[in-house]
Each structure stands twice: as structure tokens, then as C-alpha cells.
Design a protein around this motif. Structure first.
Motif, short mmCIF file in Angstrom:
data_model
loop_
_atom_site.label_atom_id
_atom_site.label_comp_id
_atom_site.label_asym_id
_atom_site.label_seq_id
_atom_site.Cartn_x
_atom_site.Cartn_y
_atom_site.Cartn_z
N PRO A 293 0.69 -1.42 0.30
CA PRO A 293 0.23 -0.34 -0.13
C PRO A 293 0.97 1.33 -0.10
CG PRO A 293 -0.99 -1.68 1.52
CD PRO A 293 0.34 -2.11 0.79
N GLY A 294 1.82 1.82 0.73
CA GLY A 294 2.79 2.44 0.87
C GLY A 294 3.10 2.71 -0.46
N ALA A 295 3.83 1.77 -0.66
CA ALA A 295 4.27 1.53 -1.82
C ALA A 295 3.61 2.22 -3.73
CB ALA A 295 5.06 0.55 -1.93
N ALA A 296 2.58 1.40 -3.25
CA ALA A 296 1.96 1.99 -4.72
C ALA A 296 1.42 3.51 -4.23
CB ALA A 296 0.58 0.77 -4.21
N ALA A 297 1.19 4.00 -3.16
CA ALA A 297 0.57 5.49 -2.90
C ALA A 297 1.95 6.07 -3.83
CB ALA A 297 0.84 5.80 -1.61
N THR A 298 2.84 5.79 -3.42
CA THR A 298 3.92 6.46 -3.29
C THR A 298 4.89 6.84 -5.17
OG1 THR A 298 5.18 5.96 -1.67
CG2 THR A 298 6.85 6.79 -3.13
N LEU A 299 4.66 5.86 -5.89
CA LEU A 299 4.83 5.42 -6.87
C LEU A 299 3.45 5.77 -7.30
CD1 LEU A 299 6.14 4.15 -9.42
CD2 LEU A 299 5.29 1.74 -8.97
N LEU A 300 2.36 6.16 -7.37
CA LEU A 300 1.59 6.93 -7.98
C LEU A 300 1.75 8.44 -8.30
CD1 LEU A 300 -2.32 4.63 -7.07
CD2 LEU A 300 -0.52 4.62 -9.60
N ARG A 301 2.46 8.12 -6.96
CA ARG A 301 2.20 10.64 -6.87
C ARG A 301 3.71 10.13 -7.84
NH1 ARG A 301 -0.50 13.60 -3.89
NH2 ARG A 301 -1.00 11.61 -2.83
N ASP A 302 4.21 9.92 -7.68
CA ASP A 302 5.48 10.05 -8.34
C ASP A 302 5.39 9.93 -9.49
OD1 ASP A 302 7.55 10.18 -6.14
OD2 ASP A 302 7.85 8.38 -6.26
N SER A 304 2.47 10.70 -11.61
CA SER A 304 1.68 11.46 -11.45
C SER A 304 2.60 13.83 -11.51
CB SER A 304 -0.17 12.06 -10.57
OG SER A 304 -0.91 10.74 -11.26
N TYR A 305 3.19 13.32 -10.95
CA TYR A 305 3.38 14.50 -10.45
C TYR A 305 4.92 14.73 -10.37
CZ TYR A 305 -1.17 15.89 -9.02
OH TYR A 305 -2.64 15.99 -9.71
N PHE A 306 5.88 13.45 -10.24
CA PHE A 306 7.62 13.96 -9.78
C PHE A 306 8.23 13.06 -11.40
CE2 PHE A 306 5.72 15.01 -5.96
CZ PHE A 306 6.44 16.85 -5.89
N PRO A 307 7.81 12.92 -12.55
CA PRO A 307 8.77 12.34 -13.37
C PRO A 307 10.17 12.47 -12.87
CG PRO A 307 7.76 14.18 -14.44
CD PRO A 307 7.15 14.69 -12.97
N GLU A 308 10.62 13.48 -12.15
CA GLU A 308 12.62 13.52 -12.17
C GLU A 308 12.27 12.25 -11.28
OE1 GLU A 308 13.68 14.83 -14.67
OE2 GLU A 308 12.36 15.33 -15.86
N ALA A 309 11.70 12.35 -10.57
CA ALA A 309 12.25 11.29 -8.67
C ALA A 309 12.28 10.13 -9.72
CB ALA A 309 11.01 11.82 -8.29
N ASP A 310 13.49 9.73 -8.25
CA ASP A 310 13.57 8.30 -8.90
C ASP A 310 12.36 6.71 -8.11
OD1 ASP A 310 15.03 5.63 -9.18
OD2 ASP A 310 16.65 6.36 -7.75
N ALA A 311 12.06 6.92 -8.78
CA ALA A 311 10.54 5.64 -8.20
C ALA A 311 11.40 4.19 -8.29
CB ALA A 311 9.16 6.15 -9.15
N SER A 312 12.46 3.90 -7.80
CA SER A 312 12.96 2.49 -8.68
C SER A 312 12.46 2.31 -7.22
CB SER A 312 14.05 2.68 -8.56
OG SER A 312 15.10 3.36 -7.46
N PHE A 313 12.78 2.40 -5.96
CA PHE A 313 11.97 1.96 -4.94
C PHE A 313 10.95 0.94 -4.61
CE2 PHE A 313 11.00 2.10 0.04
CZ PHE A 313 11.32 0.87 -0.30
N PRO A 314 9.95 1.51 -4.93
CA PRO A 314 8.64 1.76 -4.80
C PRO A 314 8.27 0.28 -6.02
CG PRO A 314 8.53 4.22 -5.52
CD PRO A 314 9.96 3.39 -4.73
N TRP A 315 8.19 0.83 -7.44
CA TRP A 315 8.78 -0.09 -8.17
C TRP A 315 9.48 -1.70 -7.31
CZ3 TRP A 315 5.27 -0.67 -11.84
CH2 TRP A 315 5.29 0.99 -12.96
N LEU A 316 10.41 -1.90 -6.87
CA LEU A 316 11.52 -3.00 -5.70
C LEU A 316 10.83 -3.74 -5.16
CD1 LEU A 316 15.64 -1.67 -6.16
CD2 LEU A 316 13.61 -3.35 -7.65
N VAL A 317 10.03 -2.67 -4.14
CA VAL A 317 9.04 -3.36 -3.24
C VAL A 317 7.48 -4.17 -3.85
CG1 VAL A 317 7.41 -2.62 -1.67
CG2 VAL A 317 9.74 -1.77 -1.83
N LEU A 318 7.44 -2.82 -4.47
CA LEU A 318 5.51 -3.74 -5.52
C LEU A 318 6.53 -5.11 -6.15
CD1 LEU A 318 4.01 -0.87 -6.42
CD2 LEU A 318 3.92 -2.23 -4.72
N GLY A 319 7.40 -5.38 -6.48
CA GLY A 319 7.86 -6.38 -7.83
C GLY A 319 8.39 -7.96 -6.79
#
Length: 350
Positions: A293-302, A304-319
Motif C-alpha cells: 500500500p505504501g509503495a503503491a501510494a508513493t509510486l502513483l504520486r511520483d 503523476s507529479y514527479f517524473p524526475e524523481a527516482d521511483a525505483s524503490f517503490p517499483w522494487l518493493v511491489l515487485g
């Protein structure tokens, strides 16, 4: 003759009392799990950038630290450009820029609550600067200086389709329920651990495609693009459903409890979907980011609004949760298939 129903023994009062008290305890746990993050919410050490002349930075740091009472952790950066970069990469929630044209940078897309807090900081900063300038002018016998205005700039504004910024936050709980329902239903309706693996994957892919269209295209809650949002949602559904079917394959139907206990009562309240993780008592905000749940919330916000942010951590958590759950199903399959009982019989048993 006595009626057959009259021959049935009634449930002992002691057992009735125990059941009632157990249900009350369950309700209490549910209320506590969902209310605790809100009741105890108190911002601590929200990272905010600070740039400007050395003397002004030092004075502003002392003033902001005193007024914020631990809510803000200032991080000095070289200039406005560095502050903008830090906001876009989600290293900080906002920035205070000092100098001839003072400015406060906010990011409503990251958190409306923090954006409002920093807007209040801008007002206090403007009041303090003007008071200092007037006092200095009065001491020198000079005319009253012109009023300084601290401009507030929203670098990451909310989308017009989601002006209150509630879309992502309100979508996380249904995603958690959706993942749980999928995992539980597949555990009951599909016979065979490997067939459940296939069903979970199909469920995640189809769910991602449908929900991305609904949440993004229809409601306008997501701004990351259809395919990116579909991948994130699909992986989130699978990351929640797969561990449920995995534990069912491994230990039987008792594994179904993994969903309500871990994903719903523990991970969902810690997801920080409604407010930044710094609002939770440490270290629970960080802990929540290690669950779907936390990884999904962070990833969807990244997305939607922060394409420059490093989203590798939430992707890895969900994976990791997805792969882990599917591996449990495979292990459960080999535990039963070809062993003491055929896989089909084991599936019925669980």
C-alpha cells in the motif's frame, strides 16, 4: 414427541460471552489500526531546502526552527535552481529562497498539507523581514522602507481534474481491498497452486488496465499516463493478492488471514497515502513504504507529479512482494503435488 429442534443443545453462556468479547476486541483493533495514524499525526523533520546569503540563511534557520518546533528540517542548498531540482526529485517538500526577492517554493502535488504549512512560513517570513527593516530604518532615522513581499510559487500544482489532491489518497484503500478480494477469491475458486499463479497474474494485468482507465481517464485522479499507471496499479494488485494465494498454497486456508491482518490492518494505515510519512511516529512512516500500500501510494504520486524523481524503490518493493507471493505458491505446489496427496486434492483441502 419432542420437536427435533428442541433436542439441540444451546450454546453455553460462557462461550457466548467469549465470542461477544472477542468480536468487541476485533472491532477495537480495527478502530485502533485505522484511527491511530490520524490521531497521532504530528509532522517531524519534514525536509525543506533553504538557499540565500550565509547571514540571512543562519538567521532564517533559527527563526524557522523556533517557530516550526521540529516540524521542519532545513537543508541548505546552493541556490534556487538546486532547490527546484531537489523538489522535483522529491528530496525535499519545498524551499525557502532568501535574498533581494525572497520566495517560498511549494509542491501541492506532493502534499497539500505541507504546501499549506509552507505558505504559513512565507507569511511569517514576510512579517519578520518587514519588522526588521522598519526597526533598522527607525534606528537610523531613515524613512520607512517599502514593504517586502515573499512570493509563494507552486512548482508542482495539482491537476485541474483533482483540485483538492484527494484522488491518489482515496484510491489506495480500494486498491488494497481489490488486491485482497482477488487473492481470497482466487484461493477459494481456483483449484491448483500453479493455476492460482496464472489467475493472479491475469487478475493483476486486467485490473491495472481497467483501473487505470477509470482512475486516470475517467476520474482524472492519476496524471502519469495510461500505460505507466496501468503497470503500477496492476503490480500493486498482484503484490497484495499473490502473498495471499501463496500462503494458502503453503499452509492452507489459514493463509487467507494474511490479507486482512497484514495488508489491511497493518500496512494500509502506514501507507502515508493521506499525509507524508514524516507525519507518522518514527519509524512507522518508513516501515510503511516497505509494504505494497505504501509503495503503491508513493509510486502513483511520483508518476503523476514527479517524473524526475527516482521511483525505483517503490517499483522494487511491489515487485518483491509479487515475486515472493508467486514463489510461495510454487513452493506450496511442490509440497503437495506428487507428494502425500495430489495437487487437486490438496487444493480442495485448503
Amino acid at each position: 414427541m419432542s420437536h427435533p429442534d428442541a433436542m439441540k443443545a444451546h450454546t453455553p453462556l460462557l462461550r457466548v460471552t467469549a465470542i461477544a468479547l472477542a468480536l468487541v476486541a476485533l472491532v477495537g483493533v480495527i478502530v485502533l489500526a485505522f484511527s491511530w495514524p490520524t490521531v497521532t499525526a504530528d509532522p517531524k523533520d519534514l525536509p525543506v531546502a533553504l538557499a540565500g546569503p550565509a547571514e540571512a540563511v543562519e538567521a532564517a534557520s533559527e527563526a524557522i526552527d523556533e517557530k516550526a518546533d521540529g516540524a521542519i528540517a532545513l537543508e541548505t542548498v546552493d541556490d534556487r535552481a538546486a532547490a527546484v531540482e531537489a523538489i522535483e526529485q522529491r528530496d525535499v517538500y519545498g524551499a525557502v529562497i532568501l535574498g533581494p526577492e525572497p520566495e517560498v517554493l511549494i509542491a501541492s502535488g506532493g502534499s497539500t498539507v505541507v504546501a499549506q504549512m509552507l505558505t504559513g512560513v512565507a507569511a511569517s517570513l514576510q512579517e519578520g523581514l518587514n519588522a526588521q527593516m522598519q526597526a533598522a530604518a527607525a534606528a537610523a532615522g531613515a524613512p520607512a522602507p517599502a514593504t517586502v513581499e515573499v512570493v509563494v510559487t507552486d512548482l508542482v500544482p495539482l491537476a485541474e481534474s483533482d483540485p483538492r489532491g484527494t484522488g491518489i489518497a482515496t484510491s489506495i484503500f480500494p486498491l488494497v481491498l481489490g488486491g485482497m478480494i482477488g487473492g481470497i477469491a482466487i484461493s477459494f475458486l481456483v483449484i491448483g497452486a500453479l493455476r492460482r499463479v496464472f489467475a493472479v497474474v491475469v487478475y493483476g494485468v486486467a485490473g491495472g488496465l481497467v483501473l487505470s482507465a477509470v482512475l486516470g481517464g475517467w476520474f482524472g485522479s492519476l496524471q502519469g499516463g495510461y500505460w505507466a499507471d496501468a503497470a503500477a496499479i496492476g503490480l500493486a494488485l498482484t503484490a497484495i493478492a499473490a502473498p495471499i494465494t501463496g500462503f494458502v498454497a503453503l499452509i492452507g486456508r489459514a493463509g487467507i488471514a494474511f490479507g486482512p491482518l497484514v495488508m489491511l490492518l497493518f500496512a494500509n494505515p502506514l501507507s502515508s497515502a493521506n499525509a507524508p510519512k514524516e507525519f507518522l511516529v518514527a519509524p512507522w512512516g518508513e516501515v510503511g513504504q516497505w509494504f505494497p500500500p505504501g509503495a503503491a501510494a508513493t509510486l502513483l504520486r511520483d508518476l503523476s507529479y514527479f517524473p524526475e524523481a527516482d521511483a525505483s524503490f517503490p517499483w522494487l518493493v511491489l515487485g518483491a512482494w509479487t515475486v515472493g507471493g508467486l514463489l510461495l505458491s510454487i513452493i506450496g505446489h511442490f509440497r503437495t503435488a506428487g507428494g502425500a496427496e495430489p495437487d487437486a486434492e490438496a487444493a480442495v483441502a485448503v
